[in-house]
Design a protein around this motif. Structure first.
Motif, mmCIF file in Angstrom:
data_model
loop_
_atom_site.group_PDB
_atom_site.id
_atom_site.type_symbol
_atom_site.label_atom_id
_atom_site.label_comp_id
_atom_site.label_asym_id
_atom_site.label_seq_id
_atom_site.Cartn_x
_atom_site.Cartn_y
_atom_site.Cartn_z
ATOM 1 N N TYR A 227 0.866 -1.177 0.000
ATOM 2 C CA TYR A 227 0.000 0.000 0.000
ATOM 3 C C TYR A 227 0.902 1.226 0.000
ATOM 4 C CZ TYR A 227 -3.293 3.567 1.571
ATOM 5 O OH TYR A 227 -4.049 4.713 1.670
ATOM 6 N N THR A 252 -0.439 10.146 -4.704
ATOM 7 C CA THR A 252 -1.715 9.452 -4.553
ATOM 8 C C THR A 252 -1.607 8.319 -3.550
ATOM 9 O OG1 THR A 252 -3.476 8.443 -5.858
ATOM 10 C CG2 THR A 252 -1.250 7.757 -6.359
ATOM 11 N N HIS A 253 -2.747 7.710 -3.211
ATOM 12 C CA HIS A 253 -2.819 6.551 -2.329
ATOM 13 C C HIS A 253 -3.379 5.382 -3.129
ATOM 14 C CE1 HIS A 253 -3.280 9.252 1.531
ATOM 15 N NE2 HIS A 253 -2.255 9.606 0.774
ATOM 16 N N PHE A 254 -2.668 4.263 -3.122
ATOM 17 C CA PHE A 254 -3.147 3.108 -3.887
ATOM 18 C C PHE A 254 -2.554 1.823 -3.326
ATOM 19 C CE2 PHE A 254 0.731 4.603 -5.808
ATOM 20 C CZ PHE A 254 1.435 3.467 -6.172
ATOM 21 N N ASP A 255 -3.159 0.705 -3.724
ATOM 22 C CA ASP A 255 -2.733 -0.621 -3.279
ATOM 23 C C ASP A 255 -2.476 -1.478 -4.512
ATOM 24 O OD1 ASP A 255 -2.980 -2.747 -0.765
ATOM 25 O OD2 ASP A 255 -3.607 -3.636 -2.655
ATOM 26 N N THR A 267 -4.550 -3.436 -9.074
ATOM 27 C CA THR A 267 -4.136 -2.102 -8.653
ATOM 28 C C THR A 267 -5.380 -1.318 -8.293
ATOM 29 O OG1 THR A 267 -2.241 -2.169 -10.170
ATOM 30 C CG2 THR A 267 -2.891 -0.009 -9.302
ATOM 31 N N THR A 268 -5.475 -0.876 -7.040
ATOM 32 C CA THR A 268 -6.679 -0.207 -6.548
ATOM 33 C C THR A 268 -6.342 1.204 -6.103
ATOM 34 O OG1 THR A 268 -7.457 -2.358 -5.746
ATOM 35 C CG2 THR A 268 -8.613 -0.391 -4.951
ATOM 36 N N LEU A 269 -7.097 2.174 -6.605
ATOM 37 C CA LEU A 269 -6.823 3.583 -6.320
ATOM 38 C C LEU A 269 -7.769 4.109 -5.251
ATOM 39 C CD1 LEU A 269 -5.277 6.186 -7.022
ATOM 40 C CD2 LEU A 269 -7.025 6.644 -8.743
ATOM 41 N N PRO A 287 -10.442 7.410 -8.352
ATOM 42 C CA PRO A 287 -10.595 6.873 -6.991
ATOM 43 C C PRO A 287 -11.777 5.915 -6.898
ATOM 44 C CG PRO A 287 -10.107 9.207 -6.896
ATOM 45 C CD PRO A 287 -10.316 8.884 -8.347
ATOM 46 N N GLN A 290 -10.434 -0.156 -9.767
ATOM 47 C CA GLN A 290 -9.374 -1.152 -9.703
ATOM 48 C C GLN A 290 -9.047 -1.635 -11.114
ATOM 49 O OE1 GLN A 290 -10.187 -5.375 -8.345
ATOM 50 N NE2 GLN A 290 -8.901 -4.708 -6.634
#
Length: 387
Positions: A227, A252-255, A267-269, A287, A290
């Motif tokens: 993450y 940004t924040h993503f996993d 890949t999930t935003l 946002p 995925q």
């Protein structure tokens, strides 16, 4: 729909005794979903577990919070035993049972032992903060929650503190080298890179990165799951490489989930914008979306994401939303460092609910047994799936 308390109590007894028929399960979950039946449910749980925890009271359950944080309000995409409402109700009951198991866990956590089939067995503790740092010269440093140290190599200062690594910013390109942080099965770790980007690594994962970011981009390599909270820098885009796939961001924040035993790279935003590239395929995420890369066809599709489920691991939870047992057990295997052995074809039922990742393995398996149709046996570092 409210109901005679004696009927609900009867169904709960059948449920906890694992003798409910499917019709009785559906009837019970329909009752659980109604707030009017809370007093009966609460009383039953108190009476059931009071002899295990004498003198302690069962805490209140925030129904709205459970629904919001565990079950996304959308219909299941394929037919299951439960409708959405019944899955949500099952999640509430799962947490009610889970609370009691948590109490038992706290009481017995120092013993690390359980009774299975009348015999005392060694239980399996949950994962923890631990990792291996591989430096550019090939030397390694073992990291854990307790360690506090400063690692110096050339112009690079690395501080280990409270279960995370912190790299000091390095302005000069001289002496830039690559380090690699690796978590084993049963481990997790957090790192702050030289540009102040924060990365959480899940179990059985690794991140390769430079000791300073220079040039036109910031590039790292990921295996497993991570993450990211990327520090903004429009002049120096941040790129994550997963084999041949590239994820490019500005801030940004993503996993990213890219385990080798999974069929896809996801890949999930959460915030900002990312661009996912594989060969000639290019997808831009918003946002809540995925990108799913099929490992065989190498094609990418974009879908709406269950964000809270996807990042639950970072927040210390397993969260299931219409998940099949094999997918759940792959997560369990990585976190508890165990192997899964099937003595039977697993049931096709889908699971909904949440379980804390700080429980011992036996408690997690008991919760899965309570809400599903398979049983389990622990043998050393193996979990045997039984009918």
């Amino acid at each position: 729909m409210s109901q005679d308390p004696s009927r609900i109590t009867y169904l709960l007894q059948r449920y906890t005794g694992k003798t409910c028929s499917r019709e009785e399960l559906e009837e019970l979950f329909a009752y659980i979903a109604e707030a009017a039946n809370d007093e009966t449910l609460h009383s039953f749980m108190e009476n059931t577990y009071q002899h295990m925890m004498p003198g302690e009271e069962l805490p209140e359950i925030d129904r709205d919070s459970v629904y919001e944080s565990i079950i996304q309000q959308q219909p299941a995409r394929r037919r299951t035993l439960f409708t959405f409402r019944r899955v949500a109700a099952a999640a509430v009951l799962l947490l009610m049972v889970g609370t009691a198991f948590w109490w038992l866990e706290q009481r017995n956590k120092t013993r690390g032992e359980i009774t299975i089939a009348g015999q005392l067995k060694t239980d399996v503790a949950p994962g923890s903060n631990k990792a291996i740092l591989t430096l550019a010269d090939g030397s390694t440093v073992t990291l854990d929650s307790a360690g506090n140290q400063v690692i110096t190599r050339g112009n690079t200062n690395i501080k280990q503190q409270n279960g995370q690594l912190l790299y000091a910013a390095q302005q000069s390109a001289a002496g830039i080298q690559y380090n690699k942080l690796s978590t084993p099965r049963g481990g997790q770790f957090r790192i702050t890179l030289p540009d102040r980007t924060k990365v959480w690594l899940n179990s059985s994962s690794s991140l390769k990165y430079p000791t300073a970011f220079t040039g036109k981009e910031r590039r790292v390599e990921l295996e497993g799951q991570g993450y990211f909270e990327v520090a903004p820098n429009a002049a120096q885009p941040f790129k994550v490489m997963v084999n041949e796939m590239e994820v490019q961001v500005l801030g940004t924040h993503f996993d990213i989930m890219a385990y080798k035993d999974e069929g896809t790279v996801n890949t999930t935003l959460l915030e900002g914008v990312v661009q996912v590239k594989e060969g000639t395929g290019l997808q831009l995420l918003k946002p809540g979306q995925q990108a799913v890369l099929n490992n065989e066809s190498r094609t990418i599709r974009v879908q709406d994401a269950d964000v809270k489920k996807i990042i639950a691991w970072k927040n210390g939870m397993f969260v299931f939303n219409n998940m099949a047992l094999p997918a759940i057990l792959r997560e369990v295997a990585r976190w508890y460092d165990v192997d899964i052995v099937y003595d039977v074809t697993p049931s096709i039922e889908l699971y909904g609910g949440g379980i804390a990742r700080n429980l011992h393995l036996s408690s997690v398996l008991k919760l899965l047994e309570a809400s599903g149709y398979n049983h389990f046996r622990i043998e050393g570092r193996k979990v045997i799936v039984l009918p």
